[in-house]
Write a protein that holds these residues in place. Structure first.
Motif: not given
Length: 150
Positions: A10-21, A23-30, A77-85
């Motif tokens: 989940g994200t609400d557009g805050s910087e802290s929620s993007y950190v969660a995105v 992390k989730a993207a890195a897990l999804a990539a792995d 999405r951009d942050k998730a792609v950058a994290a490897g998802a």
């Protein structure tokens, strides 16, 4: 331990929620999992749009409908792609965040929900509940609460 197949974040557009995105993207990539990035929102009331239009003039289009939500999801999405998802699904959901995320987990049969810890240790969070504590208590899937705010 089996790998996760579908991860909801989940994200609400805050910087802290993007950190969660991220992390989730890195897990999804792995795990080679599908990442579902969700943003809950409330539809804009016509009176609110009219009041905003008076103040914002030609910029008023930004508050109509789900325009802010769509921008939040694009950034996530951009942050998730950058994290490897690789496999990313964006979902804008009308409603309250906790129930929206829980409904999305059920709908997508996700096996992991990732949220940030913002609001977890605030007075309002302790009195009224917070998204991280409420989803951790109510979810039937695994929940990862990412330390995004220290």
């Amino acid at each position: 331990m089996t790998a996760y197949r579908t991860i909801v974040v989940g994200t609400d557009g805050s910087e802290s929620s993007y950190v969660a995105v991220e992390k989730a993207a890195a897990l999804a990539a792995d795990a080679g999992a599908t990442l579902v990035v969700a943003c809950a929102y409330y539809p804009t009331d016509d009176r609110d749009v009219a009041a905003a239009a008076d103040v914002l003039k030609e910029e008023a289009y930004q508050v109509r409908g789900s325009a802010p939500t769509n921008e939040i999801l694009r950034t996530a999405r951009d942050k998730a792609v950058a994290a490897g998802a690789e496999e990313i699904v964006e979902r804008a959901i009308v409603g309250e965040p906790v129930e929206s995320l829980l409904g999305l987990i059920k709908e997508t049969q996700a096996d992991l929900l990732v949220v940030g810890n913002r609001g977890l240790n605030t007075l309002a969070g302790r009195l009224l509940g917070s998204v991280p504590s409420d989803v951790a208590r109510k979810s039937r899937s695994d929940v990862l609460i990412v330390h995004t705010v220290r």
